[in-house]
Scaffold this motif. Structure first.
Motif, PDB file in Angstrom:
ATOM      1  N   ASP A   1      50.669 129.788  73.380  1.00 26.62           N
ATOM      2  CA  ASP A   1      50.641 130.975  72.516  1.00 26.62           C
ATOM      3  C   ASP A   1      51.790 131.936  72.841  1.00 26.62           C
ATOM      4  O   ASP A   1      51.616 133.157  72.845  1.00 26.62           O
ATOM      5  CB  ASP A   1      49.306 131.708  72.643  1.00 26.62           C
ATOM      6  CG  ASP A   1      48.184 130.975  71.895  1.00 26.62           C
ATOM      7  OD1 ASP A   1      48.485 129.992  71.179  1.00 26.62           O
ATOM      8  OD2 ASP A   1      47.019 131.374  72.031  1.00 26.62           O
TER       9      ASP A   1
ATOM     10  N   ASN B   1      53.093 125.722  59.639  1.00 24.37           N
ATOM     11  CA  ASN B   1      52.529 126.749  60.516  1.00 24.37           C
ATOM     12  C   ASN B   1      53.378 128.004  60.535  1.00 24.37           C
ATOM     13  O   ASN B   1      54.593 127.929  60.598  1.00 24.37           O
ATOM     14  CB  ASN B   1      52.412 126.202  61.935  1.00 24.37           C
ATOM     15  CG  ASN B   1      51.571 124.937  61.988  1.00 24.37           C
ATOM     16  OD1 ASN B   1      50.541 124.848  61.317  1.00 24.37           O
ATOM     17  ND2 ASN B   1      52.012 123.947  62.735  1.00 24.37           N
TER      18      ASN B   1
ATOM     19  N   HIS C   1      53.813 131.399  62.771  1.00 20.93           N
ATOM     20  CA  HIS C   1      53.464 132.101  64.007  1.00 20.93           C
ATOM     21  C   HIS C   1      53.911 133.554  63.915  1.00 20.93           C
ATOM     22  O   HIS C   1      54.857 133.877  63.211  1.00 20.93           O
ATOM     23  CB  HIS C   1      54.150 131.452  65.215  1.00 20.93           C
ATOM     24  CG  HIS C   1      53.655 130.085  65.537  1.00 20.93           C
ATOM     25  ND1 HIS C   1      54.100 128.953  64.873  1.00 20.93           N
ATOM     26  CD2 HIS C   1      52.735 129.656  66.435  1.00 20.93           C
ATOM     27  CE1 HIS C   1      53.484 127.884  65.372  1.00 20.93           C
ATOM     28  NE2 HIS C   1      52.646 128.284  66.318  1.00 20.93           N
ATOM     29  N   HIS C   2      53.222 134.415  64.649  1.00 21.62           N
ATOM     30  CA  HIS C   2      53.641 135.813  64.770  1.00 21.62           C
ATOM     31  C   HIS C   2      53.366 136.213  66.208  1.00 21.62           C
ATOM     32  O   HIS C   2      52.270 135.973  66.718  1.00 21.62           O
ATOM     33  CB  HIS C   2      52.860 136.684  63.781  1.00 21.62           C
ATOM     34  CG  HIS C   2      53.219 138.142  63.862  1.00 21.62           C
ATOM     35  ND1 HIS C   2      54.490 138.604  63.601  1.00 21.62           N
ATOM     36  CD2 HIS C   2      52.483 139.226  64.210  1.00 21.62           C
ATOM     37  CE1 HIS C   2      54.515 139.921  63.760  1.00 21.62           C
ATOM     38  NE2 HIS C   2      53.312 140.320  64.133  1.00 21.62           N
TER      39      HIS C   2
ATOM     40  N   ARG D   1      49.240 131.963  63.114  1.00 25.24           N
ATOM     41  CA  ARG D   1      48.498 132.829  62.192  1.00 25.24           C
ATOM     42  C   ARG D   1      47.943 132.054  61.008  1.00 25.24           C
ATOM     43  O   ARG D   1      46.839 132.284  60.561  1.00 25.24           O
ATOM     44  CB  ARG D   1      49.418 133.944  61.656  1.00 25.24           C
ATOM     45  CG  ARG D   1      50.080 134.770  62.738  1.00 25.24           C
ATOM     46  CD  ARG D   1      49.088 135.702  63.410  1.00 25.24           C
ATOM     47  NE  ARG D   1      49.569 136.110  64.736  1.00 25.24           N
ATOM     48  CZ  ARG D   1      49.230 137.235  65.347  1.00 25.24           C
ATOM     49  NH1 ARG D   1      48.400 138.077  64.760  1.00 25.24           N
ATOM     50  NH2 ARG D   1      49.675 137.522  66.542  1.00 25.24           N
ATOM     51  N   LEU D   2      48.782 131.153  60.468  1.00 20.03           N
ATOM     52  CA  LEU D   2      48.448 130.475  59.219  1.00 20.03           C
ATOM     53  C   LEU D   2      48.900 129.020  59.278  1.00 20.03           C
ATOM     54  O   LEU D   2      50.039 128.745  59.663  1.00 20.03           O
ATOM     55  CB  LEU D   2      49.187 131.198  58.079  1.00 20.03           C
ATOM     56  CG  LEU D   2      49.209 130.535  56.700  1.00 20.03           C
ATOM     57  CD1 LEU D   2      47.818 130.541  56.072  1.00 20.03           C
ATOM     58  CD2 LEU D   2      50.203 131.241  55.772  1.00 20.03           C
TER      59      LEU D   2
ATOM     60  N   VAL E   1      43.518 130.479  58.250  1.00 19.15           N
ATOM     61  CA  VAL E   1      44.047 131.752  58.734  1.00 19.15           C
ATOM     62  C   VAL E   1      43.307 132.103  60.022  1.00 19.15           C
ATOM     63  O   VAL E   1      42.073 132.124  60.040  1.00 19.15           O
ATOM     64  CB  VAL E   1      43.816 132.861  57.682  1.00 19.15           C
ATOM     65  CG1 VAL E   1      44.296 134.201  58.206  1.00 19.15           C
ATOM     66  CG2 VAL E   1      44.515 132.509  56.376  1.00 19.15           C
ATOM     67  N   ASN E   2      44.050 132.321  61.091  1.00 20.92           N
ATOM     68  CA  ASN E   2      43.404 132.704  62.350  1.00 20.92           C
ATOM     69  C   ASN E   2      42.943 134.154  62.317  1.00 20.92           C
ATOM     70  O   ASN E   2      43.602 135.009  61.720  1.00 20.92           O
ATOM     71  CB  ASN E   2      44.383 132.526  63.517  1.00 20.92           C
ATOM     72  CG  ASN E   2      44.277 131.150  64.160  1.00 20.92           C
ATOM     73  OD1 ASN E   2      43.274 130.463  64.024  1.00 20.92           O
ATOM     74  ND2 ASN E   2      45.324 130.750  64.863  1.00 20.92           N
TER      75      ASN E   2
ATOM     76  N   ILE F   1      42.663 137.088  64.702  1.00 19.34           N
ATOM     77  CA  ILE F   1      43.222 137.442  66.009  1.00 19.34           C
ATOM     78  C   ILE F   1      42.860 138.877  66.365  1.00 19.34           C
ATOM     79  O   ILE F   1      43.125 139.789  65.598  1.00 19.34           O
ATOM     80  CB  ILE F   1      44.765 137.349  65.995  1.00 19.34           C
ATOM     81  CG1 ILE F   1      45.251 136.072  65.314  1.00 19.34           C
ATOM     82  CG2 ILE F   1      45.331 137.523  67.404  1.00 19.34           C
ATOM     83  CD1 ILE F   1      45.344 134.867  66.176  1.00 19.34           C
TER      84      ILE F   1
ATOM     85  N   LYS G   1      42.148 134.865  69.998  1.00 20.82           N
ATOM     86  CA  LYS G   1      41.675 134.129  68.824  1.00 20.82           C
ATOM     87  C   LYS G   1      40.153 134.179  68.807  1.00 20.82           C
ATOM     88  O   LYS G   1      39.512 133.579  69.666  1.00 20.82           O
ATOM     89  CB  LYS G   1      42.125 132.665  68.895  1.00 20.82           C
ATOM     90  CG  LYS G   1      43.619 132.461  68.709  1.00 20.82           C
ATOM     91  CD  LYS G   1      43.978 130.984  68.861  1.00 20.82           C
ATOM     92  CE  LYS G   1      45.483 130.781  68.776  1.00 20.82           C
ATOM     93  NZ  LYS G   1      45.893 129.402  69.152  1.00 20.82           N
TER      94      LYS G   1
ATOM     95  N   HIS H   1      38.454 131.696  62.766  1.00 20.95           N
ATOM     96  CA  HIS H   1      39.415 131.370  61.715  1.00 20.95           C
ATOM     97  C   HIS H   1      38.680 131.269  60.382  1.00 20.95           C
ATOM     98  O   HIS H   1      37.446 131.175  60.355  1.00 20.95           O
ATOM     99  CB  HIS H   1      40.196 130.094  62.035  1.00 20.95           C
ATOM    100  CG  HIS H   1      39.406 128.822  61.910  1.00 20.95           C
ATOM    101  ND1 HIS H   1      38.754 128.231  62.978  1.00 20.95           N
ATOM    102  CD2 HIS H   1      39.151 128.021  60.846  1.00 20.95           C
ATOM    103  CE1 HIS H   1      38.145 127.132  62.571  1.00 20.95           C
ATOM    104  NE2 HIS H   1      38.358 126.975  61.272  1.00 20.95           N
TER     105      HIS H   1
ATOM    106  N   GLN I   1      44.282 137.894  52.768  1.00 23.83           N
ATOM    107  CA  GLN I   1      45.236 138.704  53.542  1.00 23.83           C
ATOM    108  C   GLN I   1      44.943 140.195  53.380  1.00 23.83           C
ATOM    109  O   GLN I   1      45.067 140.966  54.328  1.00 23.83           O
ATOM    110  CB  GLN I   1      46.663 138.370  53.073  1.00 23.83           C
ATOM    111  CG  GLN I   1      47.687 138.228  54.199  1.00 23.83           C
ATOM    112  CD  GLN I   1      47.235 137.348  55.369  1.00 23.83           C
ATOM    113  OE1 GLN I   1      46.815 137.866  56.391  1.00 23.83           O
ATOM    114  NE2 GLN I   1      47.302 136.034  55.206  1.00 23.83           N
TER     115      GLN I   1
END
Lengths: 358, 358
Positions: B145, B202, B204-205, B210-211, B301-302, B304, B333, B336, B355
């Motif tokens: 992560d 995928n 990431h942020h 994230r998605l 969608v995670n 978080i 996490k 989801h 979203q």
């Protein structure tokens, strides 16, 4: 939140499997030490009416539901004093008594087979004269999977039939020459939102459900939904309710209802957008109900008495195995298999392959 | 059969949820008392290398698997003396070390970003000269992560970067200007049957996924499957393996692999014929693998750090909530949401609605 369940069988097991993703935890009250739901819940091993067991449930849970309709009314009443119990006690009382149940159906304008109360041999004789033969003698309470039922044909010894069902309060019901047996799984939430799954066609053998096939866009769907809506509203119902019908031409004759998740709705786990188990939990928690639209063409086959070669079942694509963690025993439901295919034709072909393994 | 799992987090939880319907039971070894998988398994609360805890697992289980790659090698070795442990120890050893992992990729003809080993400040300087900047300094082990990573740009203080990752064995990797990040979930059973899910894209942020969006019929699918097949065969792999790639034009540069079920495969629970969790269990039990075809158009969608209004999420049709039973905490996490729709367009519209609730 922790949800309490009276009963720890396969229905409790599948409720828990559907509920963990919603962030719920589970406690089951069930006397059998090897309860199906035991490994995936906190298991209070006690009788359903054990005061200490009920106290544990009441202390730990935010809400209680049940997985069978013969749960003691006193237990539900006792729990109801300290926390919400769904479906409501009134529905339970009605559904557990065939006479009340069918009387309610008729009062709500829902057709049934002709039926008459039977208290003893004398009223049985009178009932036979009124209903005619063939007919079925059914105990008013505690009957399921064909137990507590005797078909009476012309020439049968009425006394023997009366003894066979245990000489307990009963009804005599006209034997319906039906086209199909179908059932609807309906759900209503605390705030009154309602949803209905597509009808399933059910095939029974020796009184036990063997096969349920989802019927998308069946012509009887609107009538079934109308009937289910009347029952849900009348009883201020909360949770999943199953109603079984005999379909005779364009008529639906209500046979019985179950105030709980139901075997004829197991196909919804893979075959509907949201399963009956998840929707039961959403309903009793007053969460928005999930979609009930079918996903592909689905059917469910019960595994009764003995396991097929599970590896061979898993070899079939688009089939889903659901074992209940039960020891096989004659006549016992130990699991089910769901088949989901893109077309009715592919579904029937796969069911034929599956049948070969049974 | 009882399956032992090293680790009791959300992956163990979802393995158990997928495994009960196959008739399996679960025991997890996990030091945290409030393990996600605790309520639905037997929970041995002990360190992963606790001899007594490992003994309990070995005595009760028929098979052991794990849910994270930093599980102590000695624990796997110890368990391996008395029962099968899958995925195999060799895959674990390779996957937990970025240098071994990327070296293997290259040996198998799988492209990666350029990378060089780093042992100290001196070799870091040398590596920068060789790879050029910008580049990423990554610890060889224990990174996930986005942890244990430092981007180095022209003018950055190399010593500070070296201190920031803890002055531990590392690699320096060229920063790839990728088109997309994609991953493949592959699975291989004890007897060598293999299956591959459609690629997921995928997003990431801050180093955290994230998605993930399933990409049915993506043009890179054959190359990704070819690469995954090489790795599975070379390692005589058993179970689910995830490989993450940077896609640059028609190239796929392997970034890392995870010898376990993977966050970028969570969409398979509703979005594929068989979930990655069920197929991992089928693989390690040497059962036939389930179909990996997509069901509709799916994305995950995670959740978080904090929970959205879950009632509002459940209000959205065709979405499925998966909570892990964890206390919310920044960067954690905790669940989801999967969206499954009939078309790509409907999927994107629903994701936009979702979203808005985040």
């Amino acid at each position: 939140m922790k949800i309490g369940i009276l009963g720890g069988g396969q229905l409790a097991r599948m409720l828990a499997l559907a509920g963990y993703p919603l962030g719920l935890d589970f406690m089951v009250l069930e006397p059998a030490a090897d309860a199906c739901a035991g490994p995936l819940s906190e298991h209070v091993t006690a009788a359903y009416d054990d005061p200490e067991g009920l106290e544990k449930l009441a202390a730990a849970c935010g809400l209680v539901t049940y997985e069978f309709e013969s749960v003691p009314a006193a237990a539900v009443e006792r729990l109801g004093l300290s926390l919400p119990v769904f479906p409501p006690a009134g529905a339970l009382a009605t559904a557990r008594d065939r006479n009340h149940e069918k009387t309610l159906f008729n009062e709500l304008g829902i057709e049934t087979a002709p039926f008459v109360e039977v208290h003893d041999l004398r009223t049985l004789k009178k009932a036979v004269a009124q209903i005619g033969l063939p007919a079925i003698l059914k105990t008013r309470t505690l009957g399921y999977d064909g137990k507590g039922q005797q078909v009476i044909r012309s020439g049968d010894d009425l006394q023997a039939k009366w003894v066979a069902i245990g000489e307990v309060p009963a009804i005599l019901e006209g034997l319906v020459d039906f086209d199909r047996e179908v059932s609807i799984i309906a759900v209503r939430s605390v705030s009154g939102e309602m949803a209905f799954y597509p009808l399933a066609e059910n095939v029974h053998h020796e009184g036990i459900l063997r096969l349920s096939t989802c019927l998308p866009d069946d012509s009887h769907q609107p009538l079934a939904e109308d009937y289910a809506r009347r029952v849900l509203k009348h009883m201020d119902y909360v949770g999943v309710l199953a109603i079984e019908f005999f379909q005779v031409g364009s008529h639906l004759l209500a046979n019985e209802m179950a105030p709980r998740v139901h075997n004829s709705g197991h196909w919804t786990i893979e075959g509907a957008q949201t399963s009956q188990f998840e929707n039961h939990l959403r309903a009793i928690l007053d969460l928005p109900l999930g979609g009930t639209a079918p996903v592909g063409h689905a059917a469910m086959v019960n595994l009764i008495g003995e396991l097929p070669d599970t590896s061979a079942v898993l070899q079939l694509k688009n089939t889903h195995l659901h074992l209940y963690g039960k020891m096989p025993r004659a006549g016992r439901k130990i699991g089910h298999v769901t088949v989901r295919e893109d077309s009715e034709r592919a579904l029937q072909a796969r069911l034929a392959q599956l049948q070969d393994l049974m």
